[in-house]
Design a protein around this motif. Sequence first.
Motif, PDB file in Angstrom:
ATOM      1  N   PHE A 141       0.799  -1.289   0.063  1.00  0.00           N
ATOM      2  CA  PHE A 141       0.122   0.105   0.009  1.00  0.00           C
ATOM      3  C   PHE A 141       1.119   1.350   0.173  1.00  0.00           C
ATOM      4  N   ASN A 142       2.233   1.272  -0.248  1.00  0.00           N
ATOM      5  CA  ASN A 142       2.964   2.302  -0.126  1.00  0.00           C
ATOM      6  C   ASN A 142       2.488   3.347  -1.439  1.00  0.00           C
ATOM      7  N   VAL A 143       2.521   4.680  -1.211  1.00  0.00           N
ATOM      8  CA  VAL A 143       1.716   5.619  -1.780  1.00  0.00           C
ATOM      9  C   VAL A 143       2.734   5.795  -3.183  1.00  0.00           C
ATOM     10  N   ASN A 156      -5.866   1.629 -15.226  1.00  0.00           N
ATOM     11  CA  ASN A 156      -6.786   2.736 -15.467  1.00  0.00           C
ATOM     12  C   ASN A 156      -7.849   2.961 -14.573  1.00  0.00           C
ATOM     13  N   ILE A 157      -7.606   2.325 -13.482  1.00  0.00           N
ATOM     14  CA  ILE A 157      -8.687   2.549 -12.457  1.00  0.00           C
ATOM     15  C   ILE A 157      -8.498   3.826 -11.965  1.00  0.00           C
ATOM     16  N   ILE A 158      -7.450   4.456 -11.684  1.00  0.00           N
ATOM     17  CA  ILE A 158      -7.050   5.616 -11.076  1.00  0.00           C
ATOM     18  C   ILE A 158      -6.140   6.336 -11.843  1.00  0.00           C
ATOM     19  N   LYS A 159      -6.056   7.499 -11.688  1.00  0.00           N
ATOM     20  CA  LYS A 159      -5.270   8.500 -12.422  1.00  0.00           C
ATOM     21  C   LYS A 159      -3.948   8.779 -11.472  1.00  0.00           C
ATOM     22  N   GLN A 160      -3.997   8.810 -10.463  1.00  0.00           N
ATOM     23  CA  GLN A 160      -2.785   9.330  -9.548  1.00  0.00           C
ATOM     24  C   GLN A 160      -2.796   8.267  -8.335  1.00  0.00           C
ATOM     25  N   PRO A 161      -1.468   8.134  -7.820  1.00  0.00           N
ATOM     26  CA  PRO A 161      -1.458   7.138  -6.633  1.00  0.00           C
ATOM     27  C   PRO A 161      -2.226   7.500  -5.484  1.00  0.00           C
ATOM     28  N   ILE A 162      -2.886   6.616  -4.703  1.00  0.00           N
ATOM     29  CA  ILE A 162      -3.910   6.797  -3.463  1.00  0.00           C
ATOM     30  C   ILE A 162      -2.980   6.872  -2.271  1.00  0.00           C
ATOM     31  N   ASN A 163      -2.840   7.665  -1.292  1.00  0.00           N
ATOM     32  CA  ASN A 163      -2.378   7.599  -0.271  1.00  0.00           C
ATOM     33  C   ASN A 163      -3.105   6.648   0.744  1.00  0.00           C
ATOM     34  N   TRP A 164      -2.836   5.376   0.751  1.00  0.00           N
ATOM     35  CA  TRP A 164      -3.495   4.275   1.384  1.00  0.00           C
ATOM     36  C   TRP A 164      -3.257   4.446   3.071  1.00  0.00           C
ATOM     37  N   LEU A 165      -2.130   5.062   3.627  1.00  0.00           N
ATOM     38  CA  LEU A 165      -1.713   5.306   4.800  1.00  0.00           C
ATOM     39  C   LEU A 165      -1.988   6.516   5.212  1.00  0.00           C
ATOM     40  N   GLY A 166      -2.632   7.414   4.565  1.00  0.00           N
ATOM     41  CA  GLY A 166      -2.899   8.542   4.892  1.00  0.00           C
ATOM     42  C   GLY A 166      -4.287   8.876   5.808  1.00  0.00           C
ATOM     43  N   THR A 167      -4.679   9.762   6.474  1.00  0.00           N
ATOM     44  CA  THR A 167      -5.547  10.025   7.532  1.00  0.00           C
ATOM     45  C   THR A 167      -6.756   9.391   7.018  1.00  0.00           C
ATOM     46  N   ASP A 168      -7.304   9.912   5.791  1.00  0.00           N
ATOM     47  CA  ASP A 168      -8.626   9.412   5.261  1.00  0.00           C
ATOM     48  C   ASP A 168      -8.705   8.031   4.849  1.00  0.00           C
ATOM     49  N   ASN A 169      -7.547   7.215   4.671  1.00  0.00           N
ATOM     50  CA  ASN A 169      -7.634   5.825   4.105  1.00  0.00           C
ATOM     51  C   ASN A 169      -7.055   4.819   5.202  1.00  0.00           C
ATOM     52  N   ALA A 170      -6.169   5.257   6.113  1.00  0.00           N
ATOM     53  CA  ALA A 170      -5.473   4.648   6.864  1.00  0.00           C
ATOM     54  C   ALA A 170      -6.335   3.481   7.731  1.00  0.00           C
ATOM     55  N   MET A 171      -7.380   3.566   8.127  1.00  0.00           N
ATOM     56  CA  MET A 171      -8.217   2.998   9.192  1.00  0.00           C
ATOM     57  C   MET A 171      -8.807   1.663   8.151  1.00  0.00           C
ATOM     58  N   LYS A 172      -9.209   2.186   6.974  1.00  0.00           N
ATOM     59  CA  LYS A 172      -9.451   1.019   5.753  1.00  0.00           C
ATOM     60  C   LYS A 172      -8.454  -0.003   5.374  1.00  0.00           C
ATOM     61  N   THR A 173      -7.320   0.646   5.363  1.00  0.00           N
ATOM     62  CA  THR A 173      -6.140  -0.252   5.248  1.00  0.00           C
ATOM     63  C   THR A 173      -5.776  -1.176   6.224  1.00  0.00           C
ATOM     64  N   VAL A 174      -5.828  -0.610   7.350  1.00  0.00           N
ATOM     65  CA  VAL A 174      -5.755  -1.584   8.733  1.00  0.00           C
ATOM     66  C   VAL A 174      -6.765  -2.662   8.765  1.00  0.00           C
ATOM     67  N   ILE A 175      -8.094  -2.301   8.493  1.00  0.00           N
ATOM     68  CA  ILE A 175      -9.072  -3.223   8.670  1.00  0.00           C
ATOM     69  C   ILE A 175      -8.827  -4.214   7.477  1.00  0.00           C
ATOM     70  N   ILE A 176      -8.516  -3.682   6.132  1.00  0.00           N
ATOM     71  CA  ILE A 176      -8.180  -4.869   5.177  1.00  0.00           C
ATOM     72  C   ILE A 176      -7.144  -5.954   5.645  1.00  0.00           C
ATOM     73  N   THR A 177      -6.322  -5.392   6.259  1.00  0.00           N
ATOM     74  CA  THR A 177      -5.026  -6.232   6.793  1.00  0.00           C
ATOM     75  C   THR A 177      -5.523  -7.242   7.701  1.00  0.00           C
TER      76      THR A 177
END
Length: 314
Positions: A141-143, A156-177
């Motif tokens: 999940f490294n940005v 071509n699902i996204i145009k730019q990298p997603i910050n998976w470990l940023g404030t908005d997505n970190a909890m989602k990433t932890v839950i997936i793990t």
Amino acid sequence: MHKKITPPVSSEKLKRSIKENVKSYSLLLPNLILFIAFSIYPCIWTLKYVFYRYGGIGTGEPKFVGMDNIMRVFRDEVYWKTVKNTFVYAGAKILFVIPLAFLLALFLNKKRRGNGLLQSVIFVPTIMSSAVMGLVFYLLFNVYNGQINNYLMDWNIIKQPINWLGTDNAMKTVIITAVWGGIGNYMVYFIAGLQRISEEALESAKIDGANGMQTLWYITIPMLGPILKIILMLSITAAFNDMSNVMVLTEGGPNYSTMVMSLYGYQFFFPISAGSIVTSQYGYGAAVSTVSAAIAGAVTIIYLFVSKKLDEVY
């Protein structure tokens, strides 16, 4: 009326009873010693320091402060944020892990070639080190050069990298793990429960004209009731005590967005690099851990009470 008098136990009978059970007691003794040393004593030690201000070895003698540490916990806004995070984390983990584990168990319970291998592969994350698992998902999940972003951009699902470990997505990433790491354990429990359902019950439902979905809803799931209660109990306690996954992946950051109760208390004993705690605060850490244990215990008691009432109704 004559009161019945119970004859006293003879000394010979008592000696014989002790002699007969001495082997059982000797087998239990090592476990009892370990339980006292690693469970009872730490709990007593923690409860003691709830009432002291103490920074650990080399910081002077503990100073008695009464209920100050407990009152500080109730005034600590960050702590109550971690309580909210814990409920979000635990709820989401349970919501995803149990249905997915059940569906996998249904699929892999069939006698078909390769199912044993698939069961082993899915179960492997359960016995994997949290440090290794956290590192693997951190790299995925490294940005900048994480494989998840690379695949999504290649497709071509996204145009730019997603910050998976940023404030908005970190909890989602932890839950997936957490879901990936825990699904295999509960799948095994479900498979064990499914294998205890008699073939006669399933055949009877089929003879009565029940289709697959009706058999699942009216026969399979109700007969899994006892094992499902155990799975729910284990998943609740595990989710409320799980901190290794969070600590390795995000260390509770960024800005406490993934900090959970158990990790928050832990950092006052052993400060972590991402936290704002730079020195040990054993007294306050003990207070945080005690309040967290009380909250987890209350949730467990509520679950047991509701479960008992449902048993009485059904």
